[in-house]
Design an enzyme around this catalytic site. Structure first.
Site, PDB file in Angstrom:
ATOM      1  N   LYS A   1      -3.130   9.721  14.918  1.00 30.29           N
ATOM      2  CA  LYS A   1      -1.711   9.819  15.290  1.00 30.29           C
ATOM      3  C   LYS A   1      -1.619  10.695  16.533  1.00 30.29           C
ATOM      4  CE  LYS A   1       0.225   8.103  11.382  1.00 30.29           C
ATOM      5  NZ  LYS A   1       0.934   6.815  11.436  1.00 30.29           N
TER       6      LYS A   1
ATOM      7  N   ASP B   1      -1.825  -5.892   2.939  1.00 29.92           N
ATOM      8  CA  ASP B   1      -2.270  -5.045   4.039  1.00 29.92           C
ATOM      9  C   ASP B   1      -1.699  -5.747   5.260  1.00 29.92           C
ATOM     10  OD1 ASP B   1      -3.665  -4.188   6.345  1.00 29.92           O
ATOM     11  OD2 ASP B   1      -5.187  -3.294   5.054  1.00 29.92           O
ATOM     12  N   HIS B   2      -0.661  -5.183   5.850  1.00 34.55           N
ATOM     13  CA  HIS B   2       0.077  -5.977   6.848  1.00 34.55           C
ATOM     14  C   HIS B   2      -0.775  -6.317   8.070  1.00 34.55           C
ATOM     15  CE1 HIS B   2       0.864  -2.101   8.859  1.00 34.55           C
ATOM     16  NE2 HIS B   2       1.241  -2.781   9.920  1.00 34.55           N
TER      17      HIS B   2
ATOM     18  N   ASP C   1      -4.476   6.588   4.792  1.00 37.56           N
ATOM     19  CA  ASP C   1      -3.350   5.843   5.369  1.00 37.56           C
ATOM     20  C   ASP C   1      -3.824   4.632   6.188  1.00 37.56           C
ATOM     21  OD1 ASP C   1      -0.552   5.469   5.944  1.00 37.56           O
ATOM     22  OD2 ASP C   1      -0.912   6.256   7.957  1.00 37.56           O
TER      23      ASP C   1
ATOM     24  N   LYS D   1      -1.129 -10.022  10.880  1.00 35.53           N
ATOM     25  CA  LYS D   1      -0.972 -10.045  12.340  1.00 35.53           C
ATOM     26  C   LYS D   1      -1.706 -11.264  12.896  1.00 35.53           C
ATOM     27  CE  LYS D   1      -0.615  -5.002  12.875  1.00 35.53           C
ATOM     28  NZ  LYS D   1       0.655  -4.680  13.488  1.00 35.53           N
TER      29      LYS D   1
ATOM     30  N   LYS E   1       0.829  -1.188   0.000  1.00 39.52           N
ATOM     31  CA  LYS E   1       0.000   0.000   0.000  1.00 39.52           C
ATOM     32  C   LYS E   1       0.875   1.253   0.000  1.00 39.52           C
ATOM     33  CE  LYS E   1      -1.601   1.676   4.007  1.00 39.52           C
ATOM     34  NZ  LYS E   1      -0.783   2.332   5.000  1.00 39.52           N
TER      35      LYS E   1
ATOM     36  N   GLU F   1      -2.474   5.428  17.600  1.00 40.29           N
ATOM     37  CA  GLU F   1      -1.007   5.452  17.625  1.00 40.29           C
ATOM     38  C   GLU F   1      -0.532   6.637  18.449  1.00 40.29           C
ATOM     39  OE1 GLU F   1       0.917   3.992  13.733  1.00 40.29           O
ATOM     40  OE2 GLU F   1      -0.680   5.353  13.140  1.00 40.29           O
TER      41      GLU F   1
ATOM     42  N   HIS G   1      -6.430  -0.695   6.879  1.00 41.35           N
ATOM     43  CA  HIS G   1      -6.410  -1.450   8.135  1.00 41.35           C
ATOM     44  C   HIS G   1      -7.776  -1.440   8.846  1.00 41.35           C
ATOM     45  CE1 HIS G   1      -2.296  -1.355   7.134  1.00 41.35           C
ATOM     46  NE2 HIS G   1      -1.917  -0.302   7.844  1.00 41.35           N
TER      47      HIS G   1
END
Ligand code: BG6
Length: 364
Positions: free
Chosen positions: A214, A54-55, A112, A59, A25, A93, A117
């Protein structure tokens, strides 16, 4: 472009052995560019050769949501509008944008994290049980969720924010507009909260609250299923003071695991109740380190298993939603950024969004 080069070199042709391409991405910038990118890729590779990362799907804890739901007999029967009051999905985050100003200015929290996600977590939390774990069967069910999302009323259901200077983890940090490669008048959002509904028999009228930001007070990604309260409490009012509803929290990270809030009797001669946690922690249950998300995904790509990768239609659906939100936001007056201090849980308007429904954001 790299894909054209791979095509021209002939390296993409499948003769002996397999040829696959992994795409990281951001997969496009909006629906139009995502479609264009898909077209370019398909001029060289078949969809079955394309692995869009999409990491979050790599997970362990995200995959465990599927196991939790579909390998236990006790959760699925109550995983629906009859028993669930609402669902909160959070990707919080404490980090800022980490010297990625140039990229982030054109992305913002919506592109983002929400587009990928957060929507992946939503699909996995809301999907129907797949009859088997074949890549396309699982992804078909995920896409159905995205297709069932009720049109979002952006003015009512979306709140965006941008952090100003503040304190995170005892350290003073600059505001977003003071970060390198960020415009001092930037209107890029670093926080987004969205209320949405999934129009199907399982979820009709059950709100899903999604948020990411963030420079929030802590790093915490989780899916929290809040259940409806018991229909009748046969205890004195004084006994149940402070009791909170049952919540099942799937902790994606950190403190990977799950916990269920339940009512328990406080020991003693008087009947008094309190909410306690039943906890499962990966660390203590398995005593092994989880592999990194990318390790798992690269291995799956080599093994030819695309279950944990985003399919073309999934990505395009997600961009369709993002485009709709972007268009709605563009019609609104400027949001008056910055509107939350680094180290706060996002803008006040985000609290108002959920509180107008008589609910509150969790503080994970
Ligand atoms: C990336 C985003 O996809 O995910 C980053 O581009 C974000 O902005 C990161 O920090 C979060 O990943 P993780 O695994 O740390 O939750």
């Amino acid at each position: 472009m790299i894909i054209d080069g791979l095509g021209a070199s002939g390296i993409a042709r499948e003769g002996e052995g397999w040829k696959r391409v992994v795409v990281e991405k951001p997969f496009g910038h909006d629906l139009k560019s995502a479609r264009e990118l898909n077209e370019v890729i398909h001029s060289v590779f078949k969809e079955s050769q394309v692995y869009r990362i999409d990491h979050y799907l790599g997970k362990e804890t995200v995959q465990n949501v599927l196991v939790f739901r579909f390998a236990n007999g006790i959760f699925e029967p109550i995983w629906n509008r009859r028993y669930v009051d609402h669902i909160q999905i959070t990707v919080a985050e404490d980090l800022g944008i980490e010297l990625r100003g140039k990229y982030y200015e054109s992305a913002g929290a919506l592109r983002d994290i929400f587009q990928n996600h957060l929507l992946q977590l939503l699909s996995i939390a809301a999907m129907e049980p797949p009859p088997n774990f074949d890549a396309d069967t699982v992804r078909d069910e995920k896409v159905k969720v995205l297709k069932a999302i009720h049109p979002i009323d952006v003015a009512r259901d979306v709140v965006r924010g941008q952090y100003g200077p503040g304190w995170v983890g005892g350290q003073h940090v600059p505001g977003y507009r003071e970060e390198p490669n960020v415009s001092p008048t930037s209107i890029t959002e670093t926080y987004i909260a969205v209320r949405l509904k999934v129009d199907n028999w399982r979820w009709a009228d059950t709100p899903f609250y999604l948020r990411t930001g963030k420079r929030l007070p802590s790093r915490a990604s989780e899916i929290a299923i809040q259940f409806k309260t018991a229909p009748h409490l046969p205890f004195a009012k004084t006994a149940v003071q402070g009791l909170t509803p049952n919540v099942l929290v799937m902790r994606i990270q950190p403190h990977e695991g799950a916990s269920l809030k339940i009512a328990a009797k406080i020991p003693g001669p008087v009947m008094r109740l309190r909410t306690v946690n039943m906890d499962f922690f990966y660390g203590s249950a398995f005593l092994v380190e989880s592999p990194d998300a990318y390790e798992r995904l690269v291995l799956d790509c080599m093994l030819g298993d695309p279950t944990l990768f985003a399919r073309e239609d999934e990505v395009e659906r997600a961009w369709g939603l993002v485009d709709h939100i972007e268009e709605g936001l563009a019609q609104q007056p400027a949001a008056g950024f910055p509107n939350y201090a680094a180290g706060a849980w996002g803008p006040e308007a985000a609290d108002a969004l959920i509180e107008s429904d008589g609910r509150r954001w969790r503080r994970p």
